[in-house]
Design an enzyme around this catalytic site. Structure first.
Site, PDB file in Angstrom:
ATOM      1  N   HIS A   1       0.818  -1.217   0.000  1.00 26.95           N
ATOM      2  CA  HIS A   1       0.000   0.000   0.000  1.00 26.95           C
ATOM      3  C   HIS A   1       0.851   1.265   0.000  1.00 26.95           C
ATOM      4  CE1 HIS A   1       0.015  -0.088   4.574  1.00 26.95           C
ATOM      5  NE2 HIS A   1       0.018   1.219   4.393  1.00 26.95           N
TER       6      HIS A   1
ATOM      7  N   ASP B   1       1.155  -7.686   2.206  1.00 32.63           N
ATOM      8  CA  ASP B   1       1.287  -6.246   1.968  1.00 32.63           C
ATOM      9  C   ASP B   1       2.757  -5.823   1.822  1.00 32.63           C
ATOM     10  OD1 ASP B   1       0.837  -3.552   1.759  1.00 32.63           O
ATOM     11  OD2 ASP B   1      -0.473  -3.419   3.510  1.00 32.63           O
TER      12      ASP B   1
ATOM     13  N   SER C   1       3.945   2.180   8.532  1.00 39.20           N
ATOM     14  CA  SER C   1       3.767   1.226   7.448  1.00 39.20           C
ATOM     15  C   SER C   1       5.079   1.037   6.719  1.00 39.20           C
ATOM     16  CB  SER C   1       2.718   1.731   6.462  1.00 39.20           C
ATOM     17  OG  SER C   1       1.457   1.326   6.890  1.00 39.20           O
TER      18      SER C   1
END
Ligand code: ARG
Ligand code: GLU
Length: 654
Positions: free
Chosen positions: A83, A221, A589
């Site tokens: 992402h 991810d 992230s």
């Protein structure tokens, strides 16, 4: 009963920081190292952060504007989240080469794809510059305005001196503890970063919005990039002559696996937390802001979902917007619930009362009352500003009329029309007329109902422009200056209150609120119990992906190849994701998750929603970060990407 609970909880605030809470400054990690080692860490403070020798900090970068990434080879190879790489993967995609859908694997260095605008930043050093920043400031003679000017001028000087050697150096001075302390951060920024690999979205986004912020989780991810440099290894603009960057340090990849209880730490850039604020701010967040924004977004998401489920084309147009709206929507639900469950407003009120007793007769006396008054003045204005953002600014027609860019390729008018009616009604109903421009109040009389007004706005560009302009001007010229002025006063009071809390709780270890500067969070692998009678184990496996797999559900439709690999057998216990107790936030992230020896065991990409109040208050029982297990990355590179050659440049350890 309730009262004893509150008193007990309030006493807890006097104890040192509890298990695993905290995001610590790498340069000051020597203050935590004994605790880290007691919990299993086997390296030293110098191994984490050093300016004299290569250390782990040299393997961590700020990726783009809000993610983290890490070096995994001596040839500049980077891991981050899918992402985080998403928009770059999307830019390289077309109908013929749909890398989002099919994945992308560069077979040779020549096939690696440049990404204009994408940069990564290495931290060269960070240092306490509080004295230099405040040089010339006299608190007895100067007001806040004068202080700000001095801070600005001195910071500028420090920044200039820090980057004078050029070669990609960047510097910033950041306030910590609301300006009780200032740190200079010096970075080296590389600007040739190329896409090397990404799994198909059906793996990289597996679970989509359904599983977002949740456990059990099975999202692959991750994406892979490479930093390129000039022949001198220094930053250079994109050029075919550039060569892979040779890092001072790259991470070894552990194949040993994770077990419940294992020490873990996360090295990355959390964006924003508010752990020390007044009860009035927490009350506003949990009981006004979050619930109201959630309700508004539920309406918008329902409208989008209705049209997206009717048409594949609309689903593609709106999936990215939907994800953006849904991400915070879901986070706020967990946050508000968590704050209420922890009784944080009552706990803080009690704390403030005790604090004021202690503060009587000191320079701090009355600071909490002052803050309460400031919030009381600010909150209605701030609420109105939030309403503008969540309603007026969610209408694409008005955005376009104000001259902001909306990609016509991703625009579907029926969604926008329905959003207009719903959001303008909500805006009108929730706010007093004193928060609305004259033109809006007139228009409401003229059109009598929102449907008719909508027809006019969508048929007549002059009407759209007039409405958009009046709302915009009211927001930027009237509302925001008032909010900003009060926020400046709140900031000032918070600086005093922060210092006061540190004086009051002498034995507590305070960590500065997150501000996208590099931090270390440490904890251990651990499951949790989200509610009565349920216990979540900390590791998910490929078996769970197969259980969720359903060709008819977009979020759970895996590539046929993954089904085939699984059917061939032997992969039942292939680990996919794991939970740990590290205190992380948005911006973490892509952060490396490391084991006791500093080797890579995973990449952080999310938190569980029952623990998202950790931006305000950390509960060791519920706060968990979610990581992709590095062994799943290796598995996907091999079995789905058939890109084993990438593994050749990595170093694996048991
Ligand atoms: N919740 C994670 C974060 O805050 C992941 C967001 C991207 N994934 C998604 N399904 N929207 O960034
Ligand atoms: N997904 C988040 C990010 O993009 C991390 C999750 C969190 O807020 O902890 O940084």
């Amino acid at each position: 009963m309730r009262k004893t609970v509150i008193i007990l909880l309030s006493l807890l605030a006097f104890l040192p920081v509890r298990a695993d809470e905290g995001m610590w400054l790498p340069a000051l990690i020597s203050q935590r190292i004994a605790d880290m080692q007691a919990k299993g860490f086997r390296l030293t403070a110098e191994d984490i952060y050093s300016v004299n020798q290569a250390s782990l900090k040299d393997a961590v970068v700020l990726f783009g504007s809000g993610c983290t990434a890490e070096l995994v080879s001596d040839e500049g190879l980077l891991f981050t989240n899918h992402h985080c790489g998403y928009s770059f993967i999307q830019k390289h995609s077309s109908v013929e080469y749909d890398y989002l859908k099919d994945g992308f694997w560069a077979l040779t260095r020549n096939e690696e794809l440049p990404n204009p605008g994408l940069t990564v930043k290495f931290l060269e050093r960070m240092e306490d510059v509080t004295a230099q920043v405040l040089k010339g400031y006299n608190p007895k003679k100067m007001d806040e305005e004068a202080r700000l000017n001095i801070v600005r001028k001195n910071s500028e000087k420090l920044r200039e001196a820090a980057v004078k050697d050029g070669n990609g150096l960047k510097a910033s001075v950041e306030a910590l503890y609301y300006g009780n302390q200032y740190f200079l951060f010096v970075f080296r920024e590389y600007r040739d970063v190329r896409l090397v690999g990404a799994p198909p979205s059906s793996i990289g986004k597996f679970g989509g919005e359904t599983d977002n912020w949740m456990w059990p989780r099975h999202t692959g991810d991750f994406s892979i990039f490479r930093i390129y440099a000039g022949k001198d290894n220094l930053p250079a603009d994109y050029s075919e002559d550039n060569v892979p960057y040779r890092p001072k340090k790259s991470l070894k990849i552990s194949l040993a696996g994770v077990r419940e209880g294992d020490f873990t730490f996360v090295y990355g850039c959390p964006g924003s937390t508010r752990e020390y604020v007044h009860s009035a701010e927490v009350d506003y967040i949990a009981n006004v802001s979050d619930p109201e924004k959630i309700a508004l977004r539920t309406t918008r998401l329902d409208i989008m979902k209705k049209y997206m489920s009717q048409s594949q084309a609309v689903r593609i147009q709106y999936s990215s917007k939907y994800a953006g709206v849904a991400n915070a929507w879901k986070k706020w639900q967990g946050e508000a619930k968590g704050i209420r469950k922890m009784n944080t407003v009552a706990v803080k009120r009690r704390f403030e009362k005790d604090f004021e007793e202690w503060a009587r007769g000191t320079q701090y006396e009355g600071i909490t009352g002052q803050l309460a008054n400031l919030y009381a003045a600010r909150n209605p204005l701030y609420r109105a500003a939030e309403y503008y953002n969540e309603t007026v600014r969610s209408i694409e027609k008005l955005q376009m009329a104000s001259g902001r860019k909306v990609d016509p390729k991703d625009y579907y008018q029926p969604i926008d029309e329905e959003t207009f009616v719903a959001m303008m009604k909500a805006f009108d109903g929730a706010l007093d007329d004193s928060y609305k421009p004259e033109y809006f109040i007139e228009g409401r009389k003229k059109y009598a109902d929102m449907e008719r007004w909508k027809d006019a706005v969508f048929a007549d560009s002059l009407e759209a422009k007039a409405l958009a302009t009046s709302l915009d001007e009211f927001y930027t010229k009237n509302l925001i200056p008032q909010v900003n002025a009060l926020n400046r006063s709140i900031n000032l009071a918070n600086r005093t209150y922060m210092k006061a809390q540190m004086d009051y709780l002498r034995d507590k270890d305070f960590y500065p609120d997150a501000n996208l500067t590099l931090r270390v969070a440490y904890g251990h692998v651990e499951g949790y119990s989200p509610s009565d009678a349920i216990y979540y184990k900390p590791v998910s496996t490929l078996k769970g992906i197969i259980e969720k797999d359903d060709p008819d559900i977009f979020d759970y439709n895996i590539p046929q190849e993954l089904r085939d690999v699984y059917a061939a057998g032997g992969h039942d216990s292939q680990p996919v994701c794991f939970l740990a107790t590290n205190h992380t936030s948005g911006g973490n992230s892509g952060s490396p998750v490391l084991n006791a020896d500093g080797n890579l065991i995973g990449i952080n990409f999310d938190r569980v929603w029952e623990g998202t109040m950790s931006d305000i208050v950390f509960d060791p029982e519920f706060c968990r970060n979610i990581s992709i297990d590095v062994r799943y990355i290796v598995f996907i590179i091999k079995e789905i990407g058939h890109a084993d050659y990438l593994l050749d440049e990595m170093t694996f350890v048991q």
